[in-house]
Design a protein around this motif. Structure first.
Motif, PDB file in Angstrom:
ATOM      1  N   ASP A 160      14.060   4.671   5.642  1.00 11.67           N
ATOM      2  CA  ASP A 160      14.198   3.475   6.475  1.00 11.67           C
ATOM      3  C   ASP A 160      13.652   2.267   5.717  1.00 11.67           C
ATOM      4  OD1 ASP A 160      14.343   1.529   8.359  1.00 11.67           O
ATOM      5  OD2 ASP A 160      13.150   2.575   9.882  1.00 11.67           O
ATOM      6  N   LYS A 161      14.552   1.484   5.067  1.00  8.15           N
ATOM      7  CA  LYS A 161      14.128   0.351   4.248  1.00  8.15           C
ATOM      8  C   LYS A 161      13.426  -0.732   5.068  1.00  8.15           C
ATOM      9  CE  LYS A 161      17.556   0.957   0.584  1.00  8.15           C
ATOM     10  NZ  LYS A 161      18.653   0.325  -0.199  1.00  8.15           N
ATOM     11  N   SER A 162      13.710  -0.804   6.362  1.00 10.59           N
ATOM     12  CA  SER A 162      13.058  -1.816   7.198  1.00 10.59           C
ATOM     13  C   SER A 162      11.563  -1.553   7.332  1.00 10.59           C
ATOM     14  CB  SER A 162      13.703  -1.828   8.590  1.00 10.59           C
ATOM     15  OG  SER A 162      13.466  -0.582   9.258  1.00 10.59           O
ATOM     16  N   PHE A 163      11.161  -0.320   6.982  1.00 11.19           N
ATOM     17  CA  PHE A 163       9.759   0.067   7.069  1.00 11.19           C
ATOM     18  C   PHE A 163       8.931  -0.549   5.929  1.00 11.19           C
ATOM     19  CE2 PHE A 163       6.479   3.595   6.701  1.00 11.19           C
ATOM     20  CZ  PHE A 163       5.768   3.184   7.815  1.00 11.19           C
ATOM     21  N   ILE A 164       9.607  -1.005   4.837  1.00  5.75           N
ATOM     22  CA  ILE A 164       8.906  -1.543   3.659  1.00  5.75           C
ATOM     23  C   ILE A 164       8.123  -2.815   3.994  1.00  5.75           C
ATOM     24  CG2 ILE A 164       9.250  -2.585   1.370  1.00  5.75           C
ATOM     25  CD1 ILE A 164      11.474  -0.578   0.908  1.00  5.75           C
ATOM     26  N   GLY A 165       8.715  -3.630   4.879  1.00  4.74           N
ATOM     27  CA  GLY A 165       8.021  -4.862   5.277  1.00  4.74           C
ATOM     28  C   GLY A 165       6.701  -4.572   5.954  1.00  4.74           C
ATOM     29  N   ALA A 166       6.696  -3.568   6.812  1.00  2.00           N
ATOM     30  CA  ALA A 166       5.456  -3.191   7.493  1.00  2.00           C
ATOM     31  C   ALA A 166       4.431  -2.639   6.503  1.00  2.00           C
ATOM     32  CB  ALA A 166       5.761  -2.162   8.582  1.00  2.00           C
ATOM     33  N   ASN A 181       4.190  -3.426   3.300  1.00  3.13           N
ATOM     34  CA  ASN A 181       3.666  -4.563   2.531  1.00  3.13           C
ATOM     35  C   ASN A 181       2.559  -5.283   3.302  1.00  3.13           C
ATOM     36  OD1 ASN A 181       5.246  -4.257   0.236  1.00  3.13           O
ATOM     37  ND2 ASN A 181       6.920  -5.519   1.040  1.00  3.13           N
ATOM     38  N   ALA A 182       2.794  -5.489   4.587  1.00  4.60           N
ATOM     39  CA  ALA A 182       1.804  -6.174   5.414  1.00  4.60           C
ATOM     40  C   ALA A 182       0.520  -5.356   5.525  1.00  4.60           C
ATOM     41  CB  ALA A 182       2.390  -6.441   6.804  1.00  4.60           C
ATOM     42  N   GLN A 183       0.669  -4.034   5.694  1.00  3.43           N
ATOM     43  CA  GLN A 183      -0.497  -3.163   5.819  1.00  3.43           C
ATOM     44  C   GLN A 183      -1.271  -3.096   4.499  1.00  3.43           C
ATOM     45  OE1 GLN A 183      -1.522  -1.970   8.625  1.00  3.43           O
ATOM     46  NE2 GLN A 183      -3.297  -0.930   7.767  1.00  3.43           N
ATOM     47  N   GLU A 184      -0.522  -3.073   3.381  1.00  6.50           N
ATOM     48  CA  GLU A 184      -1.174  -3.043   2.067  1.00  6.50           C
ATOM     49  C   GLU A 184      -2.014  -4.310   1.858  1.00  6.50           C
ATOM     50  OE1 GLU A 184      -0.011  -2.467  -2.668  1.00  6.50           O
ATOM     51  OE2 GLU A 184       1.499  -3.189  -1.255  1.00  6.50           O
ATOM     52  N   ASN A 228      -7.142  -6.999   1.395  1.00  9.23           N
ATOM     53  CA  ASN A 228      -8.016  -8.105   1.826  1.00  9.23           C
ATOM     54  C   ASN A 228      -9.300  -7.580   2.456  1.00  9.23           C
ATOM     55  OD1 ASN A 228      -6.320 -10.102   0.928  1.00  9.23           O
ATOM     56  ND2 ASN A 228      -5.265 -10.358   2.887  1.00  9.23           N
ATOM     57  N   GLY A 229      -9.171  -6.451   3.157  1.00 13.98           N
ATOM     58  CA  GLY A 229     -10.362  -5.843   3.758  1.00 13.98           C
ATOM     59  C   GLY A 229     -11.349  -5.388   2.695  1.00 13.98           C
ATOM     60  N   LEU A 230     -10.819  -4.765   1.636  1.00 15.14           N
ATOM     61  CA  LEU A 230     -11.691  -4.338   0.525  1.00 15.14           C
ATOM     62  C   LEU A 230     -12.346  -5.534  -0.156  1.00 15.14           C
ATOM     63  CD1 LEU A 230      -9.647  -1.474  -1.188  1.00 15.14           C
ATOM     64  CD2 LEU A 230     -11.849  -1.264  -0.045  1.00 15.14           C
ATOM     65  N   ILE A 266      -1.423   2.407  -5.568  1.00 16.05           N
ATOM     66  CA  ILE A 266      -0.646   3.597  -5.940  1.00 16.05           C
ATOM     67  C   ILE A 266      -0.123   4.307  -4.686  1.00 16.05           C
ATOM     68  CG2 ILE A 266      -0.785   5.900  -6.968  1.00 16.05           C
ATOM     69  CD1 ILE A 266      -2.805   4.711  -8.988  1.00 16.05           C
ATOM     70  N   GLN A 267      -1.000   4.473  -3.674  1.00 16.10           N
ATOM     71  CA  GLN A 267      -0.617   5.156  -2.438  1.00 16.10           C
ATOM     72  C   GLN A 267       0.497   4.409  -1.712  1.00 16.10           C
ATOM     73  OE1 GLN A 267      -4.323   5.533  -0.361  1.00 16.10           O
ATOM     74  NE2 GLN A 267      -5.032   7.248  -1.619  1.00 16.10           N
ATOM     75  N   PHE A 268       0.347   3.092  -1.636  1.00 20.30           N
ATOM     76  CA  PHE A 268       1.377   2.312  -0.945  1.00 20.30           C
ATOM     77  C   PHE A 268       2.680   2.295  -1.735  1.00 20.30           C
ATOM     78  CE2 PHE A 268      -1.940   0.706   1.837  1.00 20.30           C
ATOM     79  CZ  PHE A 268      -1.252   0.540   3.031  1.00 20.30           C
TER      80      PHE A 268
END
Length: 531
Positions: A440-446, A448-451, A456-458, A427-429
């Motif tokens: 800045d749409k280019s920020f969406i890729g970053a 997605n990767a962070q999400e 995966n960490g959880l 929800i947050q992401f």
């Protein structure tokens, strides 16, 4: 405990076809006469009465008395045989191979199913007589499939070099397997009863078929069960015209195409594939398939050959030498018996569903097909252990690996399911992505990767926490799995592995009555019975 019941689809041990049939899926409508219930079996009587040759009844009575000569029949059984000569008498039938010492315990459940169903039908429709029939598959030739039984994880196997139909096997070589078995059961409360039972049946019989008849009769005679061995000249003489029709017209192969096509359309696997000729020839201790090559009939080894006229003459002279295969046997059975319902296991239901169009072509009534009862027998001490470990009956049916993980989560005092955290993170992401799309749409890729990284960490933390808690509760989990392994030998249903003697040794003759009283053939659920 009495009785627990579980829906078949929760047992996770039955095919899709079986579960669909058990749930009365409408797409079976053109493959059956009707779904099983008491009312539909009653309706089946009117259909059967029209196209059954009632002239067979006297022949049946004479043959049954002949087959049971030397067998101690009680008054109920004699009455049942005599009733078969009356036009208001119908049969409810099950059949099985001649498994050594009855083989897996579901052998017992099949017979109890037809006995209970006959009692229910007579109670509701008293103007008719209903006779339970056990059809011995004495013509079977797959000795390796029936020459063994399992007791407490040990397999007892009868070795023999004999060939041909197993019902005719002599029992000279059976001592070794029984001597070993006796060592295992002699110290149990009712071990001596089993030894006496088995020795009395197998050591005083001319062949395997007679021994099986004696044993089944010993267990079920008081319920009026009638046992029939179809591998007799008098019975096959009644069937001669259909035998010749199968040879000449390839009836089953041609007429089953409608049903098999429908099953394929429904994405079910065929239980058995029809052959062009669905008959064997029995001769010289061999049972061989009959095939046709360029208008010549021959056995699969080529040892016997006939032209059309010769093989028709052979049927007329020696009908007992012609043996139906697994798909043609139902035709033989329904042709000679005034049968209205067949009770079988999941695999049998599957191949019966291939046959309705065959029955229609032969103007035979297709019987009501009912699944046999299925059960798990649970000893009181096992139930008490499960209660102490806070495990329910339904939970014990979970696959072993799934059960272990389930128990870790159940026994742990920690919250081991991070699903809510993962949902909150998503929800947050999602909100961050909405903002990024406006700036800045280019920020969406970053994002997605962070999400993905955080999810995966959880998952990794959840896995490590689960592993840690598993070590803490390992002793309790092991005890549960140990009980499960006892109840599901080799990871399979108890009824498909364990022999009834495994339970008889502690319960004695009351075992059969106890099981019978806890099974209802019309209650199509998997039963758990405390013994």
């Amino acid at each position: 405990m009495g009785l627990f019941e579980i829906e078949y689809n929760k047992v996770k041990a039955f095919s899709k076809l079986f579960n669909d049939y058990n749930q009365k899926s409408s797409h079976f409508a053109d493959l059956i006469s009707n779904f099983p219930n008491l009312e539909n079996i009653h309706k089946q009587i009117s259909f059967k009465s029209i196209n059954y040759n009632h002239g067979f009844r006297d022949s049946l009575v004479k043959e049954l008395y002949k087959q049971n000569d030397g067998i101690k029949l009680n008054e109920i059984q004699k009455q049942n045989i005599n009733k078969l000569s009356e036009k208001n008498t119908y049969t409810i039938t099950t059949g099985h191979q001649l498994n050594l010492l009855t083989g897996p315990v579901y052998f017992i459940y099949k017979i109890i199913s037809i006995i209970n169903l006959c009692e229910q039908m007579h109670k509701k429709y008293s103007e008719y007589n209903f006779v339970p029939i056990f059809w011995m598959a004495s013509e079977d030739h797959d000795f390796e499939e029936i020459n063994n039984f399992s007791f407490q994880g040990n397999k007892f196997k009868w070795s023999s070099s004999q060939t041909g139909v197993v019902g005719e096997f002599k029992l000279d070589s059976i001592d070794d397997v029984f001597n070993e078995f006796e060592k295992c059961i002699c110290d149990y409360p009712h071990g001596d009863e089993i030894i006496k039972m088995f020795r009395g049946c197998y050591y005083n019989s001319k062949d395997f078929s007679v021994a099986t008849r004696k044993l089944v009769n010993l267990l079920f005679s008081k319920y009026g069960l009638i046992i029939i061995d179809p591998n007799k000249k008098n019975l096959k003489s009644l069937f001669k015209d259909i035998l010749k029709k199968e040879l000449l017209e390839k009836t089953l192969y041609k007429e089953s195409k409608k049903s098999t096509k429908r099953l394929n359309e429904l994405n079910y696997n065929l239980q058995a594939n029809p052959r062009k000729i669905n008959l064997f020839y029995i001769d010289d201790c061999r049972r061989e398939r009959i095939i046709e090559k360029e208008n010549v009939f021959e056995t699969s080894s080529g040892s016997k050959k006939w032209n059309l006229k010769e093989i028709q003459n052979e049927v007329d002279s020696n009908p007992e030498k012609f043996s139906p295969n697994v798909l043609f046997r139902p035709v033989f059975q329904e042709f000679i018996l005034p049968n209205v319902c067949y009770v079988g296991g999941p695999a049998e239901i599957a191949y019966w569903l291939e046959l309705k169009s065959v029955f229609e072509s032969l103007k035979l009534s297709f019987p009501i097909i009912l699944n046999r009862n299925s059960a798990l027998l649970l000893e009181k001490k096992q139930l008490e252990k499960l209660d102490n470990l806070d495990v329910s009956i339904e939970e014990i049916f979970l696959p072993s690996d799934q059960l272990k993980e389930h128990l870790v989560r159940k026994y742990s005092k920690l919250e081991l399911d991070f699903s809510d955290l993962k949902k909150q993170l998503n929800i947050q992401f999602s909100k961050l992505k909405d903002k990024a799309s406006l700036t800045d749409k280019s920020f969406i890729g970053a994002l997605n990767a962070q999400e993905k990284k955080q999810i995966n960490g959880l998952k990794m933390l959840e896995k490590r926490l689960l592993k840690s808690e598993k070590r803490i509760h390992q002793d309790k989990i092991n005890r549960v799995i140990s009980i499960r392994d006892e109840l599901f030998p080799g990871g399979k249903l108890q009824e498909r592995i364990s022999n009834f003697s495994e339970f008889y040794i502690n319960s004695g003759e009351k075992l059969i009555g106890l099981i019978k009283n806890n099974l209802d053939p019309m209650n199509q659920k998997f039963s758990v019975i405390e013994i």
